[in-house]
Each structure stands twice: as C-alpha cells, then as structure tokens.
Design a protein around this motif. Structure first.
Motif, PDB file in Angstrom:
ATOM      1  N   GLY A 135      28.547  36.931  41.215  1.00  0.00           N
ATOM      2  CA  GLY A 135      29.642  37.056  40.261  1.00  0.00           C
ATOM      3  C   GLY A 135      31.010  37.128  40.894  1.00  0.00           C
ATOM      4  N   ASP A 136      31.074  37.507  42.178  1.00  0.00           N
ATOM      5  CA  ASP A 136      32.355  37.574  42.869  1.00  0.00           C
ATOM      6  C   ASP A 136      32.783  36.217  43.426  1.00  0.00           C
ATOM      7  N   MET A 137      32.005  35.180  43.173  1.00  0.00           N
ATOM      8  CA  MET A 137      32.336  33.843  43.660  1.00  0.00           C
ATOM      9  C   MET A 137      33.002  32.987  42.590  1.00  0.00           C
ATOM     10  N   VAL A 138      33.178  33.547  41.384  1.00  0.00           N
ATOM     11  CA  VAL A 138      33.875  32.856  40.294  1.00  0.00           C
ATOM     12  C   VAL A 138      34.882  33.818  39.679  1.00  0.00           C
ATOM     13  N   GLU A 139      35.918  33.262  39.077  1.00  0.00           N
ATOM     14  CA  GLU A 139      36.947  34.123  38.480  1.00  0.00           C
ATOM     15  C   GLU A 139      36.394  34.889  37.297  1.00  0.00           C
ATOM     16  N   HIS A 140      35.710  34.180  36.417  1.00  0.00           N
ATOM     17  CA  HIS A 140      35.105  34.820  35.247  1.00  0.00           C
ATOM     18  C   HIS A 140      33.622  34.483  35.213  1.00  0.00           C
ATOM     19  N   SER A 141      32.806  35.506  35.126  1.00  0.00           N
ATOM     20  CA  SER A 141      31.365  35.289  35.054  1.00  0.00           C
ATOM     21  C   SER A 141      30.943  35.169  33.601  1.00  0.00           C
ATOM     22  N   LYS A 142      29.699  35.357  33.332  1.00  0.00           N
ATOM     23  CA  LYS A 142      29.155  35.246  31.981  1.00  0.00           C
ATOM     24  C   LYS A 142      29.896  36.190  31.022  1.00  0.00           C
ATOM     25  N   PRO A 143      30.175  35.793  29.796  1.00  0.00           N
ATOM     26  CA  PRO A 143      29.659  34.633  29.056  1.00  0.00           C
ATOM     27  C   PRO A 143      30.427  33.321  29.267  1.00  0.00           C
ATOM     28  N   GLN A 144      31.439  33.303  30.138  1.00  0.00           N
ATOM     29  CA  GLN A 144      32.108  32.042  30.452  1.00  0.00           C
ATOM     30  C   GLN A 144      31.142  31.142  31.238  1.00  0.00           C
ATOM     31  N   PRO A 145      31.317  29.834  31.200  1.00  0.00           N
ATOM     32  CA  PRO A 145      30.350  28.920  31.817  1.00  0.00           C
ATOM     33  C   PRO A 145      30.529  28.712  33.323  1.00  0.00           C
ATOM     34  N   ASP A 146      31.585  29.316  33.921  1.00  0.00           N
ATOM     35  CA  ASP A 146      31.960  29.018  35.308  1.00  0.00           C
ATOM     36  C   ASP A 146      30.794  29.090  36.291  1.00  0.00           C
ATOM     37  N   ILE A 147      30.028  30.173  36.227  1.00  0.00           N
ATOM     38  CA  ILE A 147      29.008  30.405  37.251  1.00  0.00           C
ATOM     39  C   ILE A 147      27.863  29.387  37.144  1.00  0.00           C
TER      40      ILE A 147
END
Length: 227
Positions: A135-147
């Motif tokens: 989760g620290d590898m993306v700006e926003h984790s779930k529920p956003q789709p980034d991860i």
C-alpha cells in the motif's frame, strides 16, 4: 480468458485481519475511545494514508492516529509472536496449483511492502509471485484502482484478463474500478447488494476458488502459456 490472478493478502492468504480487529478493539478500550467498530471495519482494505484520513473524518481531527496505530501495532506483534502467522486454509494449495498451471500471479495489499514481504517469507510463499505491491507503493490504495492497475502493469496483462481475489468491499471496489474480474471470499465483512453486483464470482473459501479455476481450466478459459 483469465491470464493472471492477483491476490489481496490480509483476510485472503492470512487471517491477519482478525488479529488487527482484536488489536484495535483492545487498544480502543484501554484508551477509552468509543464506537471503534466503525473505524475498524471502515479501514479494512485502506493503506495508512487513507486510513488516517478516514479515522480523522470519522472521529475528528484530534483523533490520536499515530499513537493509536503505534499501540495497535504493538498488540498485533504480541499476538503474532505468541500464536504465529495464521495462514488461511487452501492458500498453499491454490498458489501451488497456479504455479503448476503457469498463470501469472501477483499480490496487491494495502499493507506496507516491508510487512507483506515479511509475511510471505514466514509462510514460505515468496516464490509464488511475479509481482508484490504494498500500500505504500501507491498514492491511494483501495478502494481506488491504483494498486490493481499497478499489479496488472507489472504482470503485463490487461485488467480484463486478470482476476482479483479479495475479501473486503473496499478491495472489490478497487478491482472493479480497475476493470478486473473480482472474486470475493468474504471474511469479516459480508457483501451488500452494491458489492454483489460487482462480483465475477463469490466463493466461501480458497478451496472453492481452486475448484472454480479448475472448472475454468477444463473449459479452456485459462491462459495456457507456451513452454
């Protein structure tokens, strides 16, 4: 055609969400924090950044987030040291089967990458994944789709050809928003009608997920890499 499988970690591979909930409740009672259930279940699937935002919006900007998480982490580690890492039934069997079939496999967890790697090493699961995203590898984790988008990018697979194995509503929302095939194995939070509409499949265990994928394999609906 399913070409890849992307796993959540807590509540899917390991029964760590239950330990987290117990730790949060224990610390909240000690600190006299009321109505912590809303915060506990609302944060399932969120990374630390989004969890901080959620808790402060829920309980006010004075909520002692850093101290609270420090204390819950200590209780969590105490429980882990006493009882060990609780592996979900069917996890090893499912991962071994996917490896045998040659499907691409990744892990996308809201937990920090360091903790994810530590858990995988303890369970002997590190060799099963071609990509591991914390989760620290993306700006926003779930529920956003980034991860999940990042996981598909690292696996070099289109999201529509990848199934996400999730236990939480926030995780299902994330996978659905990424355009993936959400497969839910409900754990602490059961799906409501909104989540049910997003699901590609609902299974009651990882063994049931394995059976489902075996059925897809027999129908020729799993990608078979050329050797």
């Amino acid at each position: 055609m399913i070409e890849a499988i992307v796993f959540d970690m807590d509540g899917i591979l390991f029964d760590t969400e239950r330990l987290s909930v117990e730790s949060w409740i224990e610390v909240a009672e000690r600190l006299g924090l009321p109505d912590i259930d809303k915060g506990v279940y609302g944060c399932i699937g969120l990374n630390r950044t989004d969890c901080r935002i959620f808790l402060k919006e829920t309980y006010g900007q004075d909520f002692p987030y850093d101290y609270f998480r420090e204390q819950t982490a200590a209780v969590f580690q105490r429980k882990m040291a006493k009882d060990g890492l609780p592996v979900m039934k069917g996890a090893g069997e499912l991962l071994a089967w996917l490896q045998e079939k040659g499907l691409k496999v990744a892990l996308a967890s809201s937990t920090s990458h360091k903790t994810v790697e530590s858990h995988l090493q303890q369970a002997g699961f590190t060799g099963f994944f071609q990509a591991v995203i914390g989760g620290d590898m993306v700006e926003h984790s779930k529920p956003q789709p980034d991860i999940y988008l990042k996981a598909c990018q690292l696996l070099d697979v289109e999201p529509g050809n990848a199934a996400a194995i999730e236990d939480s509503p926030n995780g299902i929302r994330s996978a659905y928003a990424a355009g993936m095939l959400p497969v839910m194995v409900p754990d602490l939070v059961k799906p409501d009608p909104e989540i049910e509409k997003m699901l590609y499949r609902k299974c009651d265990s990882l063994f049931a997920v394995l059976e489902f994928l075996e059925e897809k394999d027999k129908k020729g609906e799993l990608y078979q890499p050329r050797i």
